[in-house]
Design an enzyme around this catalytic site. Sequence first.
Site, PDB file in Angstrom:
ATOM      1  CG  LEU A 153     -26.078 -44.046 -22.310  1.00 44.03           C
ATOM      2  CD1 LEU A 153     -27.030 -43.780 -21.149  1.00 44.03           C
ATOM      3  CD2 LEU A 153     -24.619 -43.928 -21.861  1.00 44.03           C
ATOM      4  CG  HIS A 174     -37.425 -37.589 -27.806  1.00 44.88           C
ATOM      5  ND1 HIS A 174     -36.166 -37.503 -28.377  1.00 44.88           N
ATOM      6  CD2 HIS A 174     -38.313 -37.470 -28.819  1.00 44.88           C
ATOM      7  CE1 HIS A 174     -36.297 -37.350 -29.684  1.00 44.88           C
ATOM      8  NE2 HIS A 174     -37.589 -37.326 -29.977  1.00 44.88           N
TER       9      HIS A 174
HETATM   10  C1  GAR Z   1     -34.156 -30.651 -24.847  1.00 46.10           C
HETATM   11  O1  GAR Z   1     -35.145 -30.174 -25.720  1.00 46.10           O
HETATM   12  C2  GAR Z   1     -34.219 -32.167 -24.751  1.00 46.10           C
HETATM   13  O2  GAR Z   1     -35.516 -32.682 -24.782  1.00 46.10           O
HETATM   14  C3  GAR Z   1     -33.483 -32.554 -26.013  1.00 46.10           C
HETATM   15  O3  GAR Z   1     -32.408 -31.630 -26.087  1.00 46.10           O
HETATM   16  C4  GAR Z   1     -32.765 -30.413 -25.421  1.00 46.10           C
HETATM   17  C5  GAR Z   1     -31.735 -30.119 -24.350  1.00 46.10           C
HETATM   18  O4  GAR Z   1     -31.941 -28.873 -23.760  1.00 46.10           O
HETATM   19  N1  GAR Z   1     -33.045 -33.914 -25.949  1.00 46.10           N
HETATM   20  C6  GAR Z   1     -32.974 -34.708 -27.009  1.00 46.10           C
HETATM   21  O5  GAR Z   1     -33.210 -34.350 -28.135  1.00 46.10           O
HETATM   22  C7  GAR Z   1     -32.537 -36.131 -26.690  1.00 46.10           C
HETATM   23  N2  GAR Z   1     -32.869 -37.008 -27.791  1.00 46.10           N
HETATM   24  P1  GAR Z   1     -31.378 -28.491 -22.316  1.00 46.10           P
HETATM   25  O6  GAR Z   1     -29.882 -28.813 -22.304  1.00 46.10           O
HETATM   26  O7  GAR Z   1     -31.621 -27.028 -22.216  1.00 46.10           O
HETATM   27  O8  GAR Z   1     -32.130 -29.277 -21.296  1.00 46.10           O
END
Ligand code: GAR
Length: 202
Positions: free
Chosen positions: A96, A112
């Site tokens: 964003l 994160h």
């Molecule tokens: C999670 O591990 C979250 O922390 C990460 O993506 C995954 C989404 O899983 N986010 C990032 O990397 C953001 N920078 P989900 O859709 O099952 O919650």
Amino acid sequence: MLKARITVFVSGGGTNLQALIDAQKSGIIESGEIVLVVSNSAGAYALERAANHRIKSEVVLKKELGSQEAFEARLTEVLEENQIDLIVLAGFMSILSGDFTDRYANRIINVHPSLIPSFCGKGFYGLHVHEGALAYGVKVTGATVHFVNEIPDGGQIIMQKAVEVLPGDTPETLQKRVMEQAEWIILPQSTEQICKEIIKKK
Ligand code: GAR
């Protein structure tokens, strides 16, 4: 009781959304209510999770809208229409702009999957974060919940939880452990903490 109105922004599977829904049901989240799920991908399984729990959802596609400005203008419209107090980014894979994050200063939080400032910023998302941790050889990783500002993964830290890296881990096994032992715990706890602060000021 007055509750903060929460929206959860998603892009994929939505296991963190599920953790938030479960936390609302069990009372871990009591100061806020998830009133809207916003996805930037039409096929996100997270949308089914929202539907299963009768939570309203909106799909906002940058490709269709043509630019970052138009994408964020639509997001703003949706947030205003639904009188949103807190935006929770839960696996939302779109960065964003500073204009947007300034407008919602201290009203956007993100989870994160590492201990920030390690393995974060541009390019570090989803499995790539765990690939980075394994390639470096760290023995401890974890998850972080932080406020969102104009710097990717650069806002003030709200909560962190450490998780052990084990011999033989793959990015997938490590991702699962970080979710189970950290993300699904600290994201609901942080959401409750921030909602509590918001309703105090309401
Ligand atoms: C999670 O591990 C979250 O922390 C990460 O993506 C995954 C989404 O899983 N986010 C990032 O990397 C953001 N920078 P989900 O859709 O099952 O919650």
